[in-house]
Design an enzyme around this catalytic site. Structure first.
Site, short mmCIF file in Angstrom:
data_model
loop_
_atom_site.label_atom_id
_atom_site.label_comp_id
_atom_site.label_asym_id
_atom_site.label_seq_id
_atom_site.Cartn_x
_atom_site.Cartn_y
_atom_site.Cartn_z
N HIS A 94 22.57 2.31 27.01
CA HIS A 94 23.81 2.43 26.87
C HIS A 94 24.06 3.59 25.95
O HIS A 94 23.65 3.77 24.87
CB HIS A 94 24.42 1.31 26.30
CG HIS A 94 25.89 1.16 26.10
ND1 HIS A 94 26.91 0.92 27.27
CD2 HIS A 94 26.70 1.54 25.13
CE1 HIS A 94 28.07 1.20 26.51
NE2 HIS A 94 28.03 1.08 25.53
N ARG A 116 30.57 -9.56 46.86
CA ARG A 116 29.61 -8.83 46.01
C ARG A 116 28.20 -9.57 45.70
O ARG A 116 27.23 -8.80 45.61
CB ARG A 116 30.52 -8.92 44.56
CG ARG A 116 29.58 -8.33 43.24
CD ARG A 116 30.61 -8.52 42.18
NE ARG A 116 29.78 -8.24 40.86
CZ ARG A 116 29.11 -9.03 40.02
NH1 ARG A 116 29.14 -10.47 40.42
NH2 ARG A 116 28.63 -8.69 39.16
N MET A 146 26.25 1.89 37.61
CA MET A 146 27.52 1.59 36.90
C MET A 146 28.26 0.16 37.57
O MET A 146 29.58 0.22 37.84
CB MET A 146 28.51 2.67 36.88
CG MET A 146 28.16 3.93 36.52
SD MET A 146 28.00 3.76 34.62
CE MET A 146 27.60 5.18 33.95
C1 GAR Z 1 23.86 7.67 30.64
O1 GAR Z 1 24.48 8.37 29.65
C2 GAR Z 1 23.68 6.06 30.49
O2 GAR Z 1 23.55 5.92 28.79
C3 GAR Z 1 25.21 5.75 31.00
O3 GAR Z 1 25.41 6.67 32.07
C4 GAR Z 1 24.65 7.92 31.84
C5 GAR Z 1 23.58 8.11 32.87
O4 GAR Z 1 23.19 9.37 33.05
N1 GAR Z 1 25.15 4.41 31.22
C6 GAR Z 1 26.22 3.52 31.19
O5 GAR Z 1 27.33 4.12 30.81
C7 GAR Z 1 26.00 2.36 31.68
N2 GAR Z 1 27.07 1.34 31.28
P1 GAR Z 1 21.89 9.87 33.92
O6 GAR Z 1 22.40 9.14 35.39
O7 GAR Z 1 21.83 11.16 33.87
O8 GAR Z 1 20.91 8.90 33.58
#
Ligand code: GAR
Length: 203
Positions: free
Chosen positions: A112, A68, A93
């Site tokens: 978040h 990693r 992610m």
């Molecule tokens: C968003 O809702 C963001 O807050 C979340 O993923 C989505 C990405 O959407 N992030 C997380 O959950 C981080 N742990 P996007 O690719 O359309 O911006």
């Protein structure tokens, strides 16, 4: 004209937050430049969005690295090669290793989709619904060594409605994400906030 802050945006998926940052830059509301968009997912739509705006992209495949740490070394190299000053996690992610967090201390932000410290981690819109909270929202925070624990720059609140599904709640939260992420980036890159202990204070 003050120099534009150079952003490196890390993505894994759809990239709607990336799009809102691009749009705010193009409208002149955010004095920044996206130096590179890096994805750990080859066909992430976020990469397509970046290309449409002539922004450099890079796919770093986790499968190419046994360790990693090596995978993140490659990401760090791409950030350095593009002279990135601020790292913006926009739906990336993966947990960031300490080495990269330290390299961008107080210069790395995450968005978040919940009101931290409630519901850290993944799948949090569903968790908020299942818990029965009446309000949820989103949080922009500095990245520290914990999972979604860094000092909070901005939050926005949305109501949870009785007939909400994960999808409808996520959409309501997302609309606020698109509003507060560029705003928080503006505060940080223009030195309008300082971190005092856990608190982020307007100067
Ligand atoms: C968003 O809702 C963001 O807050 C979340 O993923 C989505 C990405 O959407 N992030 C997380 O959950 C981080 N742990 P996007 O690719 O359309 O911006």
């Amino acid at each position: 004209m003050i120099n534009k802050a150079k952003l490196g945006v890390l993505v894994s998926g759809r990239g709607s937050n990336l799009q809102s940052i691009i749009d705010n830059i193009e409208k002149g509301k955010l004095n920044a430049e996206i130096a590179i968009v890096i994805s750990d997912v080859k066909d992430a739509y976020a990469l397509e969005r970046a290309r449409k705006h002539n922004i450099g992209t890079c796919f770093v495949s986790p499968k190419d690295f046994k360790a990693r740490s090596r995978f993140f070394d490659e990401i760090a190299k791409n950030l350095e090669d593009n002279n990135v000053e601020y790292v913006i996690l926009a739906g990336f992610m993966r947990i960031i290793p300490l080495s990269l967090i330290n390299a961008y201390k107080n210069k790395m932000l995450n968005i978040h989709p919940a009101l931290l410290p409630s519901f850290p981690g993944l799948g949090v819109q569903k968790k908020a619904l299942e818990y029965g909270v009446k309000y949820s929202g989103c949080t922009v925070h500095f990245v520290d060594k914990g999972c979604d624990t860094g000092p909070i720059v901005l939050q926005a609140v949305v109501p949870v409605l009785e007939d909400d599904t994960e999808e409808t709640l996520s959409q309501r939260i997302l609309k606020e994400e698109h509003r507060i992420y560029p705003e928080a980036i503006d505060l940080v890159i223009n030195g309008k906030v300082k971190i005092v202990g856990r608190k982020v204070i307007r100067k």
